[in-house]
Design a protein around this motif. Structure first.
Motif, PDB file in Angstrom:
ATOM      1  N   ASP A  22       0.824  -1.212   0.000  1.00 50.56           N
ATOM      2  CA  ASP A  22       0.000   0.000   0.000  1.00 50.56           C
ATOM      3  C   ASP A  22       0.856   1.260   0.000  1.00 50.56           C
ATOM      4  O   ASP A  22       0.614   2.189  -0.771  1.00 50.56           O
ATOM      5  CB  ASP A  22      -0.924   0.029   1.213  1.00 50.56           C
ATOM      6  CG  ASP A  22      -2.116  -0.877   1.062  1.00 50.56           C
ATOM      7  OD1 ASP A  22      -2.345  -1.381  -0.050  1.00 50.56           O
ATOM      8  OD2 ASP A  22      -2.828  -1.082   2.064  1.00 50.56           O
ATOM      9  N   TYR A  25       3.512   1.285  -3.412  1.00 47.93           N
ATOM     10  CA  TYR A  25       3.058   1.260  -4.795  1.00 47.93           C
ATOM     11  C   TYR A  25       1.675   1.844  -5.030  1.00 47.93           C
ATOM     12  O   TYR A  25       1.418   2.392  -6.089  1.00 47.93           O
ATOM     13  CB  TYR A  25       3.061  -0.182  -5.316  1.00 47.93           C
ATOM     14  CG  TYR A  25       4.422  -0.812  -5.292  1.00 47.93           C
ATOM     15  CD1 TYR A  25       5.430  -0.364  -6.121  1.00 47.93           C
ATOM     16  CD2 TYR A  25       4.706  -1.850  -4.409  1.00 47.93           C
ATOM     17  CE1 TYR A  25       6.691  -0.928  -6.087  1.00 47.93           C
ATOM     18  CE2 TYR A  25       5.950  -2.424  -4.367  1.00 47.93           C
ATOM     19  CZ  TYR A  25       6.937  -1.959  -5.210  1.00 47.93           C
ATOM     20  OH  TYR A  25       8.170  -2.526  -5.163  1.00 47.93           O
ATOM     21  N   LEU A  26       0.758   1.714  -4.096  1.00 46.85           N
ATOM     22  CA  LEU A  26      -0.642   2.005  -4.382  1.00 46.85           C
ATOM     23  C   LEU A  26      -1.209   3.108  -3.490  1.00 46.85           C
ATOM     24  O   LEU A  26      -2.377   3.071  -3.121  1.00 46.85           O
ATOM     25  CB  LEU A  26      -1.468   0.729  -4.208  1.00 46.85           C
ATOM     26  CG  LEU A  26      -1.023  -0.455  -5.059  1.00 46.85           C
ATOM     27  CD1 LEU A  26      -1.740  -1.706  -4.621  1.00 46.85           C
ATOM     28  CD2 LEU A  26      -1.270  -0.174  -6.516  1.00 46.85           C
ATOM     29  N   ARG A  27      -0.414   4.073  -3.176  1.00 41.83           N
ATOM     30  CA  ARG A  27      -0.833   5.095  -2.226  1.00 41.83           C
ATOM     31  C   ARG A  27      -2.035   5.901  -2.715  1.00 41.83           C
ATOM     32  O   ARG A  27      -2.934   6.222  -1.948  1.00 41.83           O
ATOM     33  CB  ARG A  27       0.336   6.042  -1.964  1.00 41.83           C
ATOM     34  CG  ARG A  27       0.060   7.042  -0.877  1.00 41.83           C
ATOM     35  CD  ARG A  27       1.259   7.889  -0.582  1.00 41.83           C
ATOM     36  NE  ARG A  27       2.412   7.036  -0.330  1.00 41.83           N
ATOM     37  CZ  ARG A  27       3.654   7.453  -0.370  1.00 41.83           C
ATOM     38  NH1 ARG A  27       3.912   8.690  -0.681  1.00 41.83           N
ATOM     39  NH2 ARG A  27       4.651   6.635  -0.117  1.00 41.83           N
ATOM     40  N   HIS A  28      -2.100   6.224  -4.005  1.00 43.69           N
ATOM     41  CA  HIS A  28      -3.140   7.119  -4.509  1.00 43.69           C
ATOM     42  C   HIS A  28      -4.157   6.420  -5.405  1.00 43.69           C
ATOM     43  O   HIS A  28      -4.876   7.082  -6.143  1.00 43.69           O
ATOM     44  CB  HIS A  28      -2.494   8.264  -5.276  1.00 43.69           C
ATOM     45  CG  HIS A  28      -1.515   9.042  -4.451  1.00 43.69           C
ATOM     46  ND1 HIS A  28      -1.892   9.810  -3.370  1.00 43.69           N
ATOM     47  CD2 HIS A  28      -0.166   9.142  -4.518  1.00 43.69           C
ATOM     48  CE1 HIS A  28      -0.830  10.369  -2.834  1.00 43.69           C
ATOM     49  NE2 HIS A  28       0.241   9.980  -3.502  1.00 43.69           N
ATOM     50  N   HIS A  29      -4.229   5.107  -5.352  1.00 39.98           N
ATOM     51  CA  HIS A  29      -5.140   4.342  -6.207  1.00 39.98           C
ATOM     52  C   HIS A  29      -6.041   3.485  -5.318  1.00 39.98           C
ATOM     53  O   HIS A  29      -5.727   2.347  -5.018  1.00 39.98           O
ATOM     54  CB  HIS A  29      -4.358   3.445  -7.167  1.00 39.98           C
ATOM     55  CG  HIS A  29      -3.339   4.191  -7.971  1.00 39.98           C
ATOM     56  ND1 HIS A  29      -3.684   4.993  -9.019  1.00 39.98           N
ATOM     57  CD2 HIS A  29      -1.996   4.271  -7.854  1.00 39.98           C
ATOM     58  CE1 HIS A  29      -2.598   5.525  -9.536  1.00 39.98           C
ATOM     59  NE2 HIS A  29      -1.547   5.104  -8.835  1.00 39.98           N
ATOM     60  N   THR A  32      -7.706   0.080  -6.995  1.00 36.91           N
ATOM     61  CA  THR A  32      -6.641  -0.894  -7.247  1.00 36.91           C
ATOM     62  C   THR A  32      -6.086  -1.425  -5.936  1.00 36.91           C
ATOM     63  O   THR A  32      -5.811  -2.621  -5.810  1.00 36.91           O
ATOM     64  CB  THR A  32      -5.516  -0.240  -8.063  1.00 36.91           C
ATOM     65  OG1 THR A  32      -6.076   0.356  -9.225  1.00 36.91           O
ATOM     66  CG2 THR A  32      -4.477  -1.250  -8.468  1.00 36.91           C
ATOM     67  N   ARG A  33      -5.943  -0.552  -4.962  1.00 34.90           N
ATOM     68  CA  ARG A  33      -5.419  -0.970  -3.657  1.00 34.90           C
ATOM     69  C   ARG A  33      -6.345  -1.968  -2.989  1.00 34.90           C
ATOM     70  O   ARG A  33      -5.891  -2.962  -2.417  1.00 34.90           O
ATOM     71  CB  ARG A  33      -5.230   0.257  -2.773  1.00 34.90           C
ATOM     72  CG  ARG A  33      -4.553  -0.039  -1.470  1.00 34.90           C
ATOM     73  CD  ARG A  33      -4.128   1.216  -0.790  1.00 34.90           C
ATOM     74  NE  ARG A  33      -5.259   1.810  -0.089  1.00 34.90           N
ATOM     75  CZ  ARG A  33      -5.212   3.005   0.485  1.00 34.90           C
ATOM     76  NH1 ARG A  33      -4.135   3.731   0.410  1.00 34.90           N
ATOM     77  NH2 ARG A  33      -6.262   3.461   1.119  1.00 34.90           N
TER      78      ARG A  33
END
Length: 55
Positions: A22, A25-29, A32-33
């Motif tokens: 999290d 890679y996926l902080r602002h999604h 998808t997260r």
């Protein structure tokens, strides 16, 4: 006793993997997260039941 320790360690590793993915890679999604987190949990649960669950 070691079975409970193993379960706790397994859960801690799963949480560490989820949090690190999290953050890295996926902080602002958000969508998808959420999907990736569900996938990670599904993989950990399946590995637990395949390899470590006692019959």
């Amino acid at each position: 006793m070691t079975g409970n320790l193993f379960r706790v360690l397994f859960i801690v590793v799963m949480i560490a993997v989820i949090v690190s993915v999290d953050i890295l890679y996926l902080r602002h999604h958000f969508a998808t997260r959420l999907i990736v987190n569900i996938g990670i949990v599904a993989v950990f649960v399946s590995v637990y039941f395949i390899f470590f669950k006692k019959s």
